[in-house]
Design a protein around this motif. Structure first.
Motif, PDB file in Angstrom:
ATOM      1  N   ALA A 261       0.835  -1.185   0.000  1.00 10.77           N
ATOM      2  CA  ALA A 261       0.000   0.000   0.000  1.00 10.77           C
ATOM      3  C   ALA A 261       0.877   1.244   0.000  1.00 10.77           C
ATOM      4  CB  ALA A 261      -0.915  -0.005   1.228  1.00 10.77           C
ATOM      5  N   ARG A 262       0.416   2.328  -0.604  1.00 11.99           N
ATOM      6  CA  ARG A 262       1.181   3.553  -0.671  1.00 11.99           C
ATOM      7  C   ARG A 262       1.311   4.168   0.719  1.00 11.99           C
ATOM      8  NH1 ARG A 262      -1.241   6.506  -6.109  1.00 11.99           N
ATOM      9  NH2 ARG A 262      -0.367   5.029  -7.606  1.00 11.99           N
TER      10      ARG A 262
ATOM     11  N   VAL B 150       8.679  24.163  -2.202  1.00 13.61           N
ATOM     12  CA  VAL B 150       9.315  23.595  -3.377  1.00 13.61           C
ATOM     13  C   VAL B 150       8.738  22.194  -3.535  1.00 13.61           C
ATOM     14  CG1 VAL B 150      11.305  22.849  -2.000  1.00 13.61           C
ATOM     15  CG2 VAL B 150      11.486  22.913  -4.488  1.00 13.61           C
ATOM     16  N   ARG B 151       8.264  21.914  -4.723  1.00 15.61           N
ATOM     17  CA  ARG B 151       7.630  20.616  -4.996  1.00 15.61           C
ATOM     18  C   ARG B 151       8.500  19.854  -5.991  1.00 15.61           C
ATOM     19  NH1 ARG B 151       1.125  21.306  -4.976  1.00 15.61           N
ATOM     20  NH2 ARG B 151       1.007  22.775  -3.219  1.00 15.61           N
ATOM     21  N   VAL B 152       8.879  18.664  -5.601  1.00 12.24           N
ATOM     22  CA  VAL B 152       9.789  17.866  -6.434  1.00 12.24           C
ATOM     23  C   VAL B 152       9.354  16.401  -6.411  1.00 12.24           C
ATOM     24  CG1 VAL B 152      11.797  19.354  -6.178  1.00 12.24           C
ATOM     25  CG2 VAL B 152      11.345  17.592  -4.483  1.00 12.24           C
ATOM     26  N   SER B 153       9.849  15.679  -7.383  1.00 11.25           N
ATOM     27  CA  SER B 153       9.655  14.229  -7.412  1.00 11.25           C
ATOM     28  C   SER B 153      11.019  13.577  -7.594  1.00 11.25           C
ATOM     29  CB  SER B 153       8.709  13.812  -8.536  1.00 11.25           C
ATOM     30  OG  SER B 153       9.246  14.167  -9.796  1.00 11.25           O
ATOM     31  N   GLY B 154      11.134  12.377  -7.098  1.00 11.48           N
ATOM     32  CA  GLY B 154      12.390  11.643  -7.208  1.00 11.48           C
ATOM     33  C   GLY B 154      12.127  10.150  -7.260  1.00 11.48           C
ATOM     34  N   SER B 155      13.127   9.402  -7.658  1.00  9.14           N
ATOM     35  CA  SER B 155      12.935   7.961  -7.793  1.00  9.14           C
ATOM     36  C   SER B 155      14.211   7.227  -7.410  1.00  9.14           C
ATOM     37  CB  SER B 155      12.524   7.585  -9.215  1.00  9.14           C
ATOM     38  OG  SER B 155      13.527   7.969 -10.138  1.00  9.14           O
TER      39      SER B 155
ATOM     40  N   PRO C 220       9.743  18.857   5.630  1.00 11.44           N
ATOM     41  CA  PRO C 220       8.827  18.303   4.616  1.00 11.44           C
ATOM     42  C   PRO C 220       7.379  18.583   5.007  1.00 11.44           C
ATOM     43  CG  PRO C 220       9.655  16.554   6.020  1.00 11.44           C
ATOM     44  CD  PRO C 220      10.388  17.782   6.414  1.00 11.44           C
ATOM     45  N   LEU C 221       6.592  19.035   4.046  1.00  4.55           N
ATOM     46  CA  LEU C 221       5.165  19.263   4.263  1.00  4.55           C
ATOM     47  C   LEU C 221       4.331  18.091   3.755  1.00  4.55           C
ATOM     48  CD1 LEU C 221       5.023  22.991   3.100  1.00  4.55           C
ATOM     49  CD2 LEU C 221       5.387  22.100   5.423  1.00  4.55           C
ATOM     50  N   LEU C 222       4.866  17.385   2.778  1.00  6.16           N
ATOM     51  CA  LEU C 222       4.167  16.230   2.219  1.00  6.16           C
ATOM     52  C   LEU C 222       5.175  15.291   1.579  1.00  6.16           C
ATOM     53  CD1 LEU C 222       1.572  14.716   1.185  1.00  6.16           C
ATOM     54  CD2 LEU C 222       1.744  16.136  -0.862  1.00  6.16           C
ATOM     55  N   ILE C 223       5.044  14.017   1.876  1.00  2.00           N
ATOM     56  CA  ILE C 223       5.838  12.985   1.207  1.00  2.00           C
ATOM     57  C   ILE C 223       4.864  11.885   0.785  1.00  2.00           C
ATOM     58  CG2 ILE C 223       7.685  11.299   1.399  1.00  2.00           C
ATOM     59  CD1 ILE C 223       8.942  13.019   3.564  1.00  2.00           C
ATOM     60  N   ARG C 224       4.786  11.631  -0.506  1.00  6.24           N
ATOM     61  CA  ARG C 224       3.821  10.651  -1.005  1.00  6.24           C
ATOM     62  C   ARG C 224       4.501   9.688  -1.968  1.00  6.24           C
ATOM     63  NH1 ARG C 224      -0.023  13.905  -2.898  1.00  6.24           N
ATOM     64  NH2 ARG C 224       0.738  13.887  -5.068  1.00  6.24           N
ATOM     65  N   GLU C 225       4.279   8.415  -1.723  1.00  6.39           N
ATOM     66  CA  GLU C 225       4.793   7.385  -2.618  1.00  6.39           C
ATOM     67  C   GLU C 225       3.855   7.300  -3.808  1.00  6.39           C
ATOM     68  OE1 GLU C 225       5.420   3.717  -0.614  1.00  6.39           O
ATOM     69  OE2 GLU C 225       5.992   2.623  -2.407  1.00  6.39           O
ATOM     70  N   GLU C 226       4.371   7.656  -4.989  1.00 12.88           N
ATOM     71  CA  GLU C 226       3.538   7.744  -6.184  1.00 12.88           C
ATOM     72  C   GLU C 226       3.389   6.408  -6.900  1.00 12.88           C
ATOM     73  OE1 GLU C 226       2.662  11.431  -7.982  1.00 12.88           O
ATOM     74  OE2 GLU C 226       1.971  10.894  -5.967  1.00 12.88           O
ATOM     75  N   GLU C 227       4.494   5.687  -7.041  1.00 12.42           N
ATOM     76  CA  GLU C 227       4.462   4.441  -7.819  1.00 12.42           C
ATOM     77  C   GLU C 227       5.572   3.503  -7.366  1.00 12.42           C
ATOM     78  OE1 GLU C 227       4.051   3.482 -12.510  1.00 12.42           O
ATOM     79  OE2 GLU C 227       5.892   4.515 -11.930  1.00 12.42           O
ATOM     80  N   THR C 228       5.255   2.232  -7.280  1.00  8.72           N
ATOM     81  CA  THR C 228       6.263   1.217  -6.997  1.00  8.72           C
ATOM     82  C   THR C 228       6.111   0.088  -8.011  1.00  8.72           C
ATOM     83  OG1 THR C 228       4.794   0.089  -5.426  1.00  8.72           O
ATOM     84  CG2 THR C 228       6.327   1.710  -4.526  1.00  8.72           C
ATOM     85  N   LYS C 229       7.243  -0.466  -8.407  1.00  9.14           N
ATOM     86  CA  LYS C 229       7.239  -1.590  -9.339  1.00  9.14           C
ATOM     87  C   LYS C 229       8.201  -2.648  -8.825  1.00  9.14           C
ATOM     88  CE  LYS C 229       6.208   1.083 -13.535  1.00  9.14           C
ATOM     89  NZ  LYS C 229       6.699   1.446 -14.896  1.00  9.14           N
ATOM     90  N   GLU C 230       7.895  -3.908  -9.110  1.00 11.42           N
ATOM     91  CA  GLU C 230       8.761  -5.019  -8.730  1.00 11.42           C
ATOM     92  C   GLU C 230       8.823  -6.017  -9.873  1.00 11.42           C
ATOM     93  OE1 GLU C 230       7.361  -6.772  -5.118  1.00 11.42           O
ATOM     94  OE2 GLU C 230       7.146  -4.856  -4.087  1.00 11.42           O
TER      95      GLU C 230
ATOM     96  N   ALA D   5      13.311  -3.570  -7.595  1.00 15.07           N
ATOM     97  CA  ALA D   5      12.196  -2.732  -7.147  1.00 15.07           C
ATOM     98  C   ALA D   5      12.519  -1.276  -7.465  1.00 15.07           C
ATOM     99  CB  ALA D   5      11.951  -2.904  -5.651  1.00 15.07           C
ATOM    100  N   SER D   6      11.516  -0.553  -7.937  1.00 11.40           N
ATOM    101  CA  SER D   6      11.679   0.879  -8.186  1.00 11.40           C
ATOM    102  C   SER D   6      10.570   1.628  -7.470  1.00 11.40           C
ATOM    103  CB  SER D   6      11.641   1.189  -9.693  1.00 11.40           C
ATOM    104  OG  SER D   6      10.348   0.907 -10.218  1.00 11.40           O
ATOM    105  N   CYS D   7      10.859   2.869  -7.116  1.00 11.04           N
ATOM    106  CA  CYS D   7       9.887   3.667  -6.382  1.00 11.04           C
ATOM    107  C   CYS D   7       9.994   5.122  -6.828  1.00 11.04           C
ATOM    108  CB  CYS D   7      10.146   3.560  -4.870  1.00 11.04           C
ATOM    109  SG  CYS D   7       9.020   4.535  -3.852  1.00 11.04           S
ATOM    110  N   ARG D   8       8.849   5.753  -7.042  1.00 11.57           N
ATOM    111  CA  ARG D   8       8.816   7.181  -7.365  1.00 11.57           C
ATOM    112  C   ARG D   8       8.056   7.916  -6.263  1.00 11.57           C
ATOM    113  NH1 ARG D   8       6.055   7.291 -11.869  1.00 11.57           N
ATOM    114  NH2 ARG D   8       4.175   8.352 -11.127  1.00 11.57           N
ATOM    115  N   VAL D   9       8.633   9.013  -5.806  1.00 11.07           N
ATOM    116  CA  VAL D   9       8.090   9.748  -4.666  1.00 11.07           C
ATOM    117  C   VAL D   9       7.852  11.199  -5.057  1.00 11.07           C
ATOM    118  CG1 VAL D   9       8.680  10.649  -2.373  1.00 11.07           C
ATOM    119  CG2 VAL D   9       9.126   8.264  -2.902  1.00 11.07           C
ATOM    120  N   PHE D  10       6.761  11.757  -4.559  1.00 11.22           N
ATOM    121  CA  PHE D  10       6.470  13.190  -4.707  1.00 11.22           C
ATOM    122  C   PHE D  10       6.539  13.819  -3.330  1.00 11.22           C
ATOM    123  CE2 PHE D  10       3.365  16.659  -4.355  1.00 11.22           C
ATOM    124  CZ  PHE D  10       3.867  17.535  -5.314  1.00 11.22           C
TER     125      PHE D  10
END
Length: 231
Positions: free
Chosen positions: A6-7, A24-29, A171-181, A210-215
């Motif tokens: 689950a996210r 500042v709003r960013v995404s990373g993986s 940090p004001l918000l950390i959200r896991e956007e996508e995960t792949k396995e 496994a990969s993960c993208r975070v916003f």
């Protein structure tokens, strides 16, 4: 592979009345891999004799030899299973056994298989090792790749702030956007026969990725001081 977890998210409260946070709003993986932590080897043996006792004795001796050698190499009793089957066809007694041994040390696995081949020869059939991950190993990989993605995202936000002479806040918000396995490298050639694979190719095919993208949203505190710039 196990279903995608689950996210996860972590969020701070809103800005106080009359004040707006600069953000500042960013995404990373991130992408990580983990080799298999277990290998299962199956050893089949059988015997056909004219008497029941002779058939049982022949198979039992080999079972005891195999299990003893595995235990000497550090394999626990819980990781050795023995399945026996006895039958009679006309005047011939047939005894068969299947021994499954689970290894966590692949070097010791190779030692045991080599020893059994040398000592027992064609009286046993040893299957190629089946590599796999325990649930605990996969859970660890999922946590590590998520943390790595968050760390990369924070690093990106910090670089953006430094570019404009600002300092990064909380940090004001950390959200896991996508995960792949997935298992096995996508660029690896597929062999026509699994039996022809080398040990390293088998391990590579069983490697978990496994990969993960975070916003994330971070607060911008203000101008960075000289000390922060030097860092």
């Amino acid at each position: 592979m196990a279903p995608t977890p689950a996210r996860a998210s972590a969020e701070q409260g809103r800005a106080p009345p009359g004040r707006r946070w600069r953000e500042v709003r960013v995404s990373g993986s991130a992408e990580l891999s983990a080799g298999p932590d277990r290998a299962r080897v199956s050893v089949w043996l059988g015997c056909r004799k004219v008497t029941e006792e002779a058939a049982r004795t022949s198979v039992t001796r080999r079972i005891e030899f195999i299990t003893h050698r595995a235990r000497v190499r550090g394999v626990t009793k819980e990781n050795i299973t023995v399945t026996e089957d006895f039958s009679r066809v006309e005047n011939i007694y047939q005894m068969e056994a299947l021994i499954c041994i689970t290894f966590s040390d692949f070097g010791k696995m190779q030692e045991v298989c080599k020893l059994l081949t040398e000592k027992l020869g064609t009286s046993v059939t040893i299957s190629p090792p089946n590599f796999y991950h325990t649930p605990e190993a996969l859970d660890t990989l999922r946590r590590q790749v998520c943390v790595a993605a968050v760390r990369n995202t924070r690093g990106k936000a910090q670089e953006v702030c430094q570019l404009f002479g600002q300092s990064l806040g909380r940090p004001l918000l950390i959200r896991e956007e996508e995960t792949k396995e997935w298992e096995g490298h996508v660029d690896s050639p597929v062999s026509n026969s699994l039996d022809s694979l080398t040990l390293q190719e088998r391990i590579q095919n069983a490697t978990a990725y496994a990969s993960c993208r975070v916003f994330a949203v971070f607060e911008i505190r203000g101008k960075a001081n000289k000390k922060n710039k030097l860092l």
